[in-house]
Scaffold this active site. Structure first.
Site, short mmCIF file in Angstrom:
data_model
loop_
_atom_site.label_atom_id
_atom_site.label_comp_id
_atom_site.label_asym_id
_atom_site.label_seq_id
_atom_site.Cartn_x
_atom_site.Cartn_y
_atom_site.Cartn_z
N HIS A 77 0.85 -1.21 0.00
CA HIS A 77 0.00 0.00 0.00
C HIS A 77 0.89 1.27 0.00
O HIS A 77 0.95 2.00 0.99
CB HIS A 77 -0.86 -0.08 1.26
CG HIS A 77 -2.02 0.83 1.35
ND1 HIS A 77 -1.93 2.20 1.19
CD2 HIS A 77 -3.32 0.57 1.58
CE1 HIS A 77 -3.12 2.72 1.35
NE2 HIS A 77 -3.99 1.76 1.57
N GLU A 136 -0.62 1.28 -5.44
CA GLU A 136 -0.39 0.04 -4.70
C GLU A 136 -0.45 -1.18 -5.60
O GLU A 136 -1.48 -1.44 -6.22
CB GLU A 136 -1.48 -0.11 -3.62
CG GLU A 136 -1.76 1.16 -2.85
CD GLU A 136 -3.08 1.11 -2.07
OE1 GLU A 136 -3.54 0.00 -1.74
OE2 GLU A 136 -3.63 2.18 -1.79
O1 TA6 Z 1 -6.06 1.18 -0.55
C1 TA6 Z 1 -7.03 2.16 -0.43
C2 TA6 Z 1 -7.79 1.97 0.86
O2 TA6 Z 1 -8.37 0.69 0.91
C3 TA6 Z 1 -8.82 3.09 0.99
O3 TA6 Z 1 -10.15 2.64 0.86
C4 TA6 Z 1 -8.50 3.73 2.33
O4 TA6 Z 1 -9.35 3.36 3.32
C5 TA6 Z 1 -7.04 3.33 2.53
O5 TA6 Z 1 -6.90 2.07 1.98
C6 TA6 Z 1 -6.43 3.46 3.91
O6 TA6 Z 1 -6.88 2.52 4.82
P1 TA6 Z 1 -6.44 2.63 6.34
O7 TA6 Z 1 -7.06 1.45 7.02
O8 TA6 Z 1 -4.95 2.58 6.38
O9 TA6 Z 1 -6.95 3.96 6.85
#
Ligand code: TA6
Length: 304
Positions: free
Chosen positions: A175, A278
């Site tokens: 991510h 990502e």
């Molecule tokens: O990868 C994108 C995502 O799934 C978004 O929907 C957003 O929520 C982000 O990840 C961050 O997630 P987190 O749990 O780290 O706040």
């Protein structure tokens, strides 16, 4: 590597010029252990054992490539906001497990060993099942994160092995948060014509533009994405290539103004300074038989 000699502690080398390079184990924020890899070219990467989380990458001749929030929290049950959180065994909230799984909040073990591979310095961290992981995901597994540092490249590889007696399936992502001078002046090339799910509107669409610019909340899963995209950060002067292997999909995320205000570990204005791109495996979960292994990697390259 030429011109290097091993010095007192394993993994640490010193250039014939006297400059220390190699791997150091240091105390990070909240005294959490982190590894710093220093390449003879001057490139440096930092990895926390908490989450096997890459938090900083400075390629030779460049500035910080990865975004990290000023409000990031370190340790406990939280993931560090920024860098490269490891998402495993579930992407986001697309299943019954905690959001983005548990790998990003577990303490990983540094596998000390040979750290030098041709022109790269590398480090590997390991996570296996424990009572804590089995309480939420009842499988036996071994996950290894390997980080390879070169002059202008950083590769992060995730390897998952089924060490138990029954099949399991998982989804995953690296991510990655990229730092940009101003996201409104940045662009992502390479996703034109690719189908995606827009998580903001719930629609399935096809990317109509050859380059993606960001001027509002973006949360998209691009299905079967091409292996390489390019992030152009006009204001910051960065031009980064992201090359993935093993991961079929690619996620692009920026929370924008309103959502940013709801994230306690993210400053209200920081949505302008970042974009997540990502390498991900979401559409078709990976199923592993007992003894089988899967690998996915993401290579970041700074174009000067
Ligand atoms: O990868 C994108 C995502 O799934 C978004 O929907 C957003 O929520 C982000 O990840 C961050 O997630 P987190 O749990 O780290 O706040």
């Amino acid at each position: 590597m030429q011109g290097l000699q091993r010095i007192d502690s394993p993994g640490q080398l010193r250039l014939s010029t006297g400059k220390a390079v190699g791997i150091e184990r240091l105390e990070g924020v909240n005294s959490l252990p982190k590894l710093r890899l220093s390449h003879p070219s001057g490139s440096v990467v930092e990895v926390y054992l908490h989450g096997a989380h890459v938090t900083s990458w400075i390629p030779a001749g460049g500035g910080e490539v990865l975004f990290r929030s000023r409000n990031a929290s370190f340790g406990g049950n939280s993931s560090i906001r920024g860098g490269i959180p490891v998402v495993f065994p579930q992407f986001a909230d697309e299943g019954p497990l905690p959001k983005h799984g548990f790998a990003r909040t577990q303490e990983w073990t540094w596998l000390e060993g040979d750290s030098f591979d041709g022109d790269t310095i590398q480090v590997s961290l390991l996570l296996q099942e424990s009572p804590a992981t089995q309480a939420i995901w009842p499988y036996s597994f071994q996950t290894r994160i390997s980080v390879h540092l070169a002059e202008h490249e950083l590769t992060t590889e995730l390897e998952v092995t089924n060490t138990g007696g029954e099949d399991f399936a998982f989804t995953s992502a690296l991510h990655t948060y990229f730092r940009v001078a101003d996201v409104r002046g940045s662009a992502i090339f390479g996703l034109g014509g690719v189908a995606y799910r827009d998580k903001v509107t719930g629609e399935q669409r096809v990317e109509s533009e050859p380059l993606l610019t960001i001027s509002g909340e973006v949360d998209r899963i691009y299905w079967n994405a091409p292996p390489e995209v390019r992030i152009q950060d006009v204001g910051g002067g960065h031009d980064i290539r992201v090359r993935s292997a093993g991961f079929a999909d690619m996620v692009v995320w920026n929370p924008w103004k309103e959502l940013a205000r709801t994230l306690p570990d993210f400053d209200d204005q920081e949505y302008l300074e970042m974009v997540c791109v990502e390498a991900a495996q979401i559409g078709v979960p990976v199923t592993l038989r007992p003894g089988a292994a899967w690998r996915g990697s993401q290579l970041l390259r700074l174009n000067l």
